[in-house]
Write a protein that holds these residues in place. Structure first.
Motif, PDB file in Angstrom:
ATOM      1  N   SER A 114     -27.370  35.306  29.494  1.00  0.00           N
ATOM      2  CA  SER A 114     -28.002  35.856  30.703  1.00  0.00           C
ATOM      3  C   SER A 114     -28.608  34.743  31.554  1.00  0.00           C
ATOM      4  O   SER A 114     -28.527  34.781  32.790  1.00  0.00           O
ATOM      5  CB  SER A 114     -29.069  36.882  30.315  1.00  0.00           C
ATOM      6  OG  SER A 114     -30.221  36.268  29.770  1.00  0.00           O
ATOM      7  N   ASN A 141     -25.720  32.870  33.258  1.00  0.00           N
ATOM      8  CA  ASN A 141     -25.191  33.664  34.374  1.00  0.00           C
ATOM      9  C   ASN A 141     -26.116  33.607  35.583  1.00  0.00           C
ATOM     10  O   ASN A 141     -25.664  33.469  36.724  1.00  0.00           O
ATOM     11  CB  ASN A 141     -24.996  35.118  33.942  1.00  0.00           C
ATOM     12  CG  ASN A 141     -23.791  35.297  33.055  1.00  0.00           C
ATOM     13  OD1 ASN A 141     -22.844  34.512  33.095  1.00  0.00           O
ATOM     14  ND2 ASN A 141     -23.798  36.344  32.243  1.00  0.00           N
ATOM     15  N   LEU A 142     -27.418  33.715  35.322  1.00  0.00           N
ATOM     16  CA  LEU A 142     -28.375  33.679  36.425  1.00  0.00           C
ATOM     17  C   LEU A 142     -28.380  32.311  37.105  1.00  0.00           C
ATOM     18  O   LEU A 142     -28.511  32.221  38.332  1.00  0.00           O
ATOM     19  CB  LEU A 142     -29.777  34.015  35.913  1.00  0.00           C
ATOM     20  CG  LEU A 142     -30.835  34.235  36.996  1.00  0.00           C
ATOM     21  CD1 LEU A 142     -30.506  35.477  37.816  1.00  0.00           C
ATOM     22  CD2 LEU A 142     -32.228  34.357  36.392  1.00  0.00           C
ATOM     23  N   TYR A 175     -25.099  32.157  39.187  1.00  0.00           N
ATOM     24  CA  TYR A 175     -25.222  33.056  40.331  1.00  0.00           C
ATOM     25  C   TYR A 175     -26.262  32.538  41.326  1.00  0.00           C
ATOM     26  O   TYR A 175     -26.036  32.536  42.538  1.00  0.00           O
ATOM     27  CB  TYR A 175     -25.618  34.451  39.838  1.00  0.00           C
ATOM     28  CG  TYR A 175     -25.810  35.456  40.944  1.00  0.00           C
ATOM     29  CD1 TYR A 175     -24.761  36.256  41.373  1.00  0.00           C
ATOM     30  CD2 TYR A 175     -27.055  35.621  41.552  1.00  0.00           C
ATOM     31  CE1 TYR A 175     -24.930  37.191  42.383  1.00  0.00           C
ATOM     32  CE2 TYR A 175     -27.236  36.536  42.572  1.00  0.00           C
ATOM     33  CZ  TYR A 175     -26.172  37.324  42.979  1.00  0.00           C
ATOM     34  OH  TYR A 175     -26.361  38.233  44.001  1.00  0.00           O
ATOM     35  N   ILE A 228     -18.970  36.693  36.586  1.00  0.00           N
ATOM     36  CA  ILE A 228     -20.181  36.460  37.372  1.00  0.00           C
ATOM     37  C   ILE A 228     -19.831  36.139  38.826  1.00  0.00           C
ATOM     38  O   ILE A 228     -20.614  36.431  39.745  1.00  0.00           O
ATOM     39  CB  ILE A 228     -21.020  35.318  36.748  1.00  0.00           C
ATOM     40  CG1 ILE A 228     -22.420  35.280  37.361  1.00  0.00           C
ATOM     41  CG2 ILE A 228     -20.309  33.982  36.893  1.00  0.00           C
ATOM     42  CD1 ILE A 228     -23.226  36.519  37.103  1.00  0.00           C
ATOM     43  N   TYR A 241     -30.254  42.862  39.085  1.00  0.00           N
ATOM     44  CA  TYR A 241     -30.036  43.922  38.087  1.00  0.00           C
ATOM     45  C   TYR A 241     -29.051  44.978  38.588  1.00  0.00           C
ATOM     46  O   TYR A 241     -28.053  45.276  37.930  1.00  0.00           O
ATOM     47  CB  TYR A 241     -31.385  44.584  37.737  1.00  0.00           C
ATOM     48  CG  TYR A 241     -31.259  45.799  36.847  1.00  0.00           C
ATOM     49  CD1 TYR A 241     -31.086  45.644  35.477  1.00  0.00           C
ATOM     50  CD2 TYR A 241     -31.327  47.089  37.367  1.00  0.00           C
ATOM     51  CE1 TYR A 241     -30.967  46.751  34.650  1.00  0.00           C
ATOM     52  CE2 TYR A 241     -31.215  48.199  36.545  1.00  0.00           C
ATOM     53  CZ  TYR A 241     -31.034  48.025  35.193  1.00  0.00           C
ATOM     54  OH  TYR A 241     -30.908  49.121  34.378  1.00  0.00           O
ATOM     55  N   VAL A 291     -25.230  44.203  38.835  1.00  0.00           N
ATOM     56  CA  VAL A 291     -24.594  44.056  37.532  1.00  0.00           C
ATOM     57  C   VAL A 291     -24.344  45.428  36.904  1.00  0.00           C
ATOM     58  O   VAL A 291     -23.255  45.706  36.401  1.00  0.00           O
ATOM     59  CB  VAL A 291     -25.456  43.180  36.611  1.00  0.00           C
ATOM     60  CG1 VAL A 291     -24.871  43.128  35.207  1.00  0.00           C
ATOM     61  CG2 VAL A 291     -25.585  41.781  37.178  1.00  0.00           C
ATOM     62  N   SER A 336     -21.524  39.426  31.539  1.00  0.00           N
ATOM     63  CA  SER A 336     -22.244  39.438  32.817  1.00  0.00           C
ATOM     64  C   SER A 336     -23.709  39.850  32.642  1.00  0.00           C
ATOM     65  O   SER A 336     -24.333  40.348  33.571  1.00  0.00           O
ATOM     66  CB  SER A 336     -21.557  40.379  33.811  1.00  0.00           C
ATOM     67  OG  SER A 336     -21.509  41.700  33.307  1.00  0.00           O
ATOM     68  N   VAL A 385     -27.674  39.630  32.534  1.00  0.00           N
ATOM     69  CA  VAL A 385     -28.680  38.902  33.300  1.00  0.00           C
ATOM     70  C   VAL A 385     -30.055  39.226  32.725  1.00  0.00           C
ATOM     71  O   VAL A 385     -30.231  40.250  32.051  1.00  0.00           O
ATOM     72  CB  VAL A 385     -28.614  39.269  34.801  1.00  0.00           C
ATOM     73  CG1 VAL A 385     -27.375  38.689  35.453  1.00  0.00           C
ATOM     74  CG2 VAL A 385     -28.688  40.767  35.009  1.00  0.00           C
TER      75      VAL A 385
END
Length: 297
Positions: free
Chosen positions: A72, A75-76, A79, A161, A233, A236, A248, A250
């Motif tokens: 997570s 991914n963050l 992104y 992502i 949030y 996703v 994926s 987060v």
């Protein structure tokens, strides 16, 4: 003389200060109190209900040893980095184009800003349909004759992502464009005229004159966008539900899952505290440069 001024300054706009007391108390009790309560219980072994049985840093050790949490965070980071770079770049470019007093400016501005009026759930569902290989972009391209074309980011764990990033950029770039456009419209017209008289190329005018003057706009926009990234949030959940697998995932979804589904409040509180720290990394420097820096200057 200074002592005589202090009471006057204290009682200046007294009615406004009294009227703001309920708002201040609400902010202190709800936001500050809630934040301290969350941090406190992140050091406990609370499960279904909160309980004050402290376990030290066990929840944080368990959090950072969880592969799901690590995914997570990765991914963050991906992104967030790409979202900041691309949204700022595209938003500023659109604002610079609209600032040229083009025809139908109001129409274009409305079109670009319209996605921001939609909820993230609606945006996620729309892009879930667009990126669906059975009837989205892949299906349309293959129907035109390119039968080997493949474009299914939401079903590929290695690039899922980036599929969410498409939706995020479509949703938020319009707001950044409007903020940048407001900053550009605040630039004195004489500066542009002086640059043209001196023969300075437009790109140099933007790079060395306009952009430095828009520093407060960039900082404010950065705080708004960064806080939104940390709270990612809805997109996703609407697009992938965290899948395929946990590809994926987060942090915000991780917090929700542990607090309301896994019934592990302590772990959820620890994760949300780490999110709070992430937000503070952006907010504290902004507050210092905007307020403390000016006072020191």
């Amino acid at each position: 003389m200074a002592q005589a001024r202090r009471p006057n300054r204290l009682f200046k706009n007294l009615n406004a200060k009294i009227a703001s007391i309920p708002m201040v108390l609400t902010a202190v009790v709800v936001f500050v109190g809630g934040t301290l309560w969350t941090v406190l219980y992140s050091f406990t072994d609370s499960k279904l209900l909160p309980r004050l049985r402290f376990v030290g840093l066990d929840q944080y050790e368990r959090l950072w040893s969880s592969q799901r949490w690590i995914v997570s965070i990765e991914n963050l980071a991906i992104y967030g980095f790409l979202s900041l770079i691309l949204s700022f770049g595209i938003g500023f470019l659109l604002a610079a184009l609209l600032d040229q007093k083009i025809r139908f400016e109001n129409t274009f501005r409305t079109i670009f800003l319209y996605p921001f009026a939609l909820s993230f759930i609606v945006t996620g569902l729309v892009w879930q349909w667009i990126l669906n290989p059975d009837f989205g972009v892949q299906h349309v391209v293959r129907s035109l004759g390119w039968t080997s074309f493949t474009f299914d980011p939401l079903y590929n764990s290695a690039i899922v992502i980036y599929g969410i990033l498409f939706a995020g950029l479509w949703q938020g770039t319009g707001l950044i464009m409007c903020l940048m456009l407001a900053g550009l419209r605040g630039i004195d017209e004489d500066i542009w005229k002086a640059a043209r008289v001196d023969g300075i190329p437009m790109w140099k005018t933007y790079a060395f004159i306009i952009i430095p003057m828009m520093r407060p706009v960039f900082i404010t926009t950065l705080v708004i966008v960064a806080s939104g990234i940390v709270r990612l949030y809805d997109l996703v959940v609407a697009q992938t539900g965290g899948g395929p697998g946990n590809a994926s995932e987060v942090p915000a979804k991780y917090v929700y899952e542990f607090m309301f589904k896994a019934q592990n409040l302590g772990q959820g509180f620890a994760a949300s505290t780490m999110m709070l720290v992430t937000v503070a990394i952006f907010v504290v420097p902004w507050a210092y440069f905007e307020f403390g820096g000016k006072r020191n200057g």
